[in-house]
Design a protein around this motif. Structure first.
Motif, PDB file in Angstrom:
ATOM      1  N   VAL A   1      -3.049  21.065   7.680  1.00  0.00           N
ATOM      2  CA  VAL A   1      -2.866  19.583   7.023  1.00  0.00           C
ATOM      3  C   VAL A   1      -4.151  19.216   6.343  1.00  0.00           C
ATOM      4  CG1 VAL A   1      -2.349  17.394   7.421  1.00  0.00           C
ATOM      5  CG2 VAL A   1      -1.218  19.028   8.679  1.00  0.00           C
ATOM      6  N   TYR A   2      -5.234  19.242   7.025  1.00  0.00           N
ATOM      7  CA  TYR A   2      -6.314  18.683   6.599  1.00  0.00           C
ATOM      8  C   TYR A   2      -7.424  19.566   5.915  1.00  0.00           C
ATOM      9  CZ  TYR A   2      -4.280  14.598   9.026  1.00  0.00           C
ATOM     10  OH  TYR A   2      -3.420  13.829   9.577  1.00  0.00           O
TER      11      TYR A   2
ATOM     12  N   LYS B   1      -5.772   5.936   5.550  1.00  0.00           N
ATOM     13  CA  LYS B   1      -5.364   7.574   5.843  1.00  0.00           C
ATOM     14  C   LYS B   1      -6.789   8.317   6.354  1.00  0.00           C
ATOM     15  CE  LYS B   1      -3.078   7.992   1.627  1.00  0.00           C
ATOM     16  NZ  LYS B   1      -1.617   7.742   1.757  1.00  0.00           N
TER      17      LYS B   1
ATOM     18  N   GLY C   1       0.872  10.706   3.824  1.00  0.00           N
ATOM     19  CA  GLY C   1      -0.255  11.479   4.282  1.00  0.00           C
ATOM     20  C   GLY C   1      -1.216  10.624   5.325  1.00  0.00           C
TER      21      GLY C   1
ATOM     22  N   TYR D   1       0.133  14.681  -2.112  1.00  0.00           N
ATOM     23  CA  TYR D   1      -1.093  15.830  -2.205  1.00  0.00           C
ATOM     24  C   TYR D   1      -1.564  15.981  -3.584  1.00  0.00           C
ATOM     25  CZ  TYR D   1      -2.120  20.937  -2.190  1.00  0.00           C
ATOM     26  OH  TYR D   1      -3.005  22.089  -2.270  1.00  0.00           O
TER      27      TYR D   1
ATOM     28  N   TRP E   1      -6.756  14.654  -1.239  1.00  0.00           N
ATOM     29  CA  TRP E   1      -6.937  13.803   0.247  1.00  0.00           C
ATOM     30  C   TRP E   1      -6.641  14.997   1.296  1.00  0.00           C
ATOM     31  CZ3 TRP E   1      -3.106   9.821  -1.846  1.00  0.00           C
ATOM     32  CH2 TRP E   1      -3.790   8.779  -2.666  1.00  0.00           C
ATOM     33  N   LEU E   2      -5.439  15.623   1.286  1.00  0.00           N
ATOM     34  CA  LEU E   2      -4.914  16.660   1.932  1.00  0.00           C
ATOM     35  C   LEU E   2      -5.522  18.029   1.928  1.00  0.00           C
ATOM     36  CD1 LEU E   2      -1.242  15.321   2.174  1.00  0.00           C
ATOM     37  CD2 LEU E   2      -3.116  15.114   4.171  1.00  0.00           C
TER      38      LEU E   2
ATOM     39  N   PHE F   1      -1.758  22.238   2.777  1.00  0.00           N
ATOM     40  CA  PHE F   1      -0.761  21.552   2.970  1.00  0.00           C
ATOM     41  C   PHE F   1       0.271  21.700   1.642  1.00  0.00           C
ATOM     42  CE2 PHE F   1       1.405  17.521   2.673  1.00  0.00           C
ATOM     43  CZ  PHE F   1       2.055  17.505   3.953  1.00  0.00           C
TER      44      PHE F   1
END
Length: 555
Positions: free
Chosen positions: A100-101, A241, A264, A285, A290-291, A295
């Protein structure tokens, strides 16, 4: 099995803690003082207390449309004690980083800086690379030292209320850590100056890493301005987030307050595609990096993710968490957010810390990132409880009927009692008390026999968790008082004049008007003799009068 990528830095982290000035090293732990989880499990002064846990390489995850069981380890067994949660949390952390991150590296080789009454400076060096950034500081009235809330990007919980509650405000620019508007292969900011512009770690984790480095500097200071054991974090929208990720991945953060975090953010990934108007995962995405890069392969198939955000909510447990959402803007996916909070609250409940999580989406003003009056009191109470340690108010769920999710539709697992006091099977984890209205206790109990072995039956007992003008939140506990196991149950109840049933979790409601029946969900119908299950609900309209005439039927 392999040790997590931070394990090799565990010894170095211990040595670094040993180097902290004695005054800081002897501070109480950052977790809430009333938690039932042992202090050693709460990670006193430790960013990641599970860094020494072995985590299996699982290969390609299997697709699962429902939310993964947060209590089931990667080897297929379920945890049974609070002590087991430490390494289960490490597994969730690893999965969240991997899919995910992106990776949050262990503490760098060197973190130095200063804390003055107006600001914080941070200088980081690692493997020959260095980066610096700073944050502003606004102090409340008084002499200190003060607890503090890191506000990301100037948007978060109302700063006036934070300071009036006795906490300082640390203003941190996330773009100094990870800049938006850059391609994934050439990311910029302090994080990427150290770990490379082509790092697969997304901006949310880079911002989280920066919050942790600010805490490092506070820990190393003389303690005259800020307390090292009482830091919170907040942010709204994209910064919501970031606040969510920061609180999940640093166990020194005592209070996490994400606001309107959208896709997110807190909302379950599996729920976003089916929520009308919510920002698609592919959009979240691609809008900004950000991610994490990994992801991207899940945006069209979140069911293949081996982790979801209810488990990341659980990573915050048993520390303080106040999730604030806006149900008026479809793009923000508040329904998926409510499911994540309800699912994560099951982790809190299992750890005996159900009163440490709150969720509030029942607001009147739909303006994005507004300072809402409904949130003022819960904000004050959470700061008092988790940062000042001078209050004991319990968590509350105020779910907007317009965006209420149904946890029962998303899970097929039961919630264990990790504290050893008995088996639990559902509920939001809120306890009596809360904000915005009066409280209530047990009332309206009713009994009813059901078909099956003679003598089998169940009892339904009710309590008001929270009430306010025009509504209430209730919980019903179904207890098997018979000699044989129940294969299912249903509870009938009567609402007061003018009331209607809002959201229901851990049960399925039928009926209209004042007469309502709630039957068990697919996963909590089996109740052994002497055990119990529970469901929660909200009621809207009319006066905040408790429902009555409860009848329980077991089968």
């Amino acid at each position: 099995m392999r040790f997590r990528h931070r394990a090799r830095a565990w010894a170095a982290a211990v040595l670094a803690l040993a180097a902290v000035p004695r005054a800081a090293a002897q501070l109480p732990h950052a977790g809430p003082s009333d938690t039932l989880v042992p202090a050693a499990e709460a990670g006193p002064g430790v960013e990641d207390d599970g860094a020494d846990c072995a985590v299996a390489d699982t290969g390609s995850p299997a697709s699962e449309s429902r939310l993964p069981d947060p209590f089931r380890k990667l080897d297929g067994t379920r945890i049974s004690t609070a002590a087991d949660w430490r390494c289960r949390r490490a597994e969730i952390r690893e999965l969240a980083e991997r899919h995910v991150y992106g990776q949050k590296p262990a503490r760098p080789d060197s973190v130095t800086g200063s804390v003055s009454r107006t600001g914080i400076t941070v200088r980081v060096t690692h493997q020959g690379r260095s980066a610096s950034f700073s944050a502003g500081l606004e102090l409340p009235a008084g002499t200190g030292p003060f607890p503090a809330v890191v506000v990301l990007g100037g948007m978060g919980a109302d700063t006036a209320t934070i300071k009036n509650s006795g906490a300082a405000v640390i203003s941190l620019d996330p773009y100094a850590l990870g800049k938006e508007g850059t391609p994934r292969g050439t990311k910029q900011g302090a994080f990427y100056s150290l770990y490379g512009s082509s790092s697969s770690t997304g901006l949310l984790m880079a911002w989280s890493w920066g919050v942790s480095r600010v805490i490092d500097v506070i820990e190393q200071s003389d303690g005259g301005v800020l307390r090292a054991d009482a830091t919170g974090v907040t942010g709204c929208s994209r910064f919501g987030k970031g606040a969510f990720v920061a609180g999940a991945f640093d166990q020194r953060i005592a209070l996490t307050m994400p606001i309107e975090s959208g896709s997110g953010g807190t909302g379950i990934f599996r729920g976003i595609p089916g929520e009308s108007g919510a920002q698609p995962l592919s959009s979240a995405y691609s809008e900004q990096p950000w991610l994490g890069d990994a992801f991207g392969s899940f945006t069209g198939n979140p069911a293949a993710l081996p982790v979801d955000t209810h488990e990341i909510v659980g990573m915050v447990a048993p520390r303080g968490l106040l999730v604030m959402e806006n149900p008026h803007i479809d793009w923000l996916g508040a329904r998926s957010g409510s499911v994540a909070a309800l699912g994560g609250a099951e982790v809190y409940k299992a750890l005996g810390a159900g009163g440490n999580i709150s969720y509030w989406s029942d607001v009147r003003d739909g303006t994005h990132c507004a300072a809402r009056p409904e949130w003022r009191t819960p904000l004050q109470q959470n700061i008092q409880k988790f940062l000042l340690r001078s209050g004991g108010s319990s968590g509350v769920f105020r779910v907007s009927p317009a965006k209420s999710g149904d946890l029962a539709a998303w899970r097929d697992w039961q919630t264990p009692d990790l504290t050893g006091t008995g088996t639990t099977t559902g509920g939001t984890g809120g306890s009596t008390g809360g904000t915005g209205g009066s409280t209530g206790g047990d009332s309206g109990g009713g009994t009813g026999g059901g078909p099956g072995t003679p003598g089998d039956g169940c009892t339904a007992s009710y309590r008001t968790v929270n009430s306010w003008s025009g509504g209430l939140q209730g919980e019903v506990t179904v207890r098997n008082d018979g000699t044989g196991a129940l294969d299912g149950w249903s509870v009938g109840m009567t609402l007061a004049a003018g009331q209607s049933l809002g959201s229901v979790w851990n049960g399925v409601a039928t009926g209209t008007g004042q007469t309502v029946t709630v039957r068990n969900a697919s996963w909590n119908g089996a109740v052994p003799p002497g055990a119990s299950a529970s469901f929660g609900f909200t009621v809207t309209g009319g006066s905040p009068t408790a429902p009555h005439t409860f009848t329980c039927t077991g089968s």
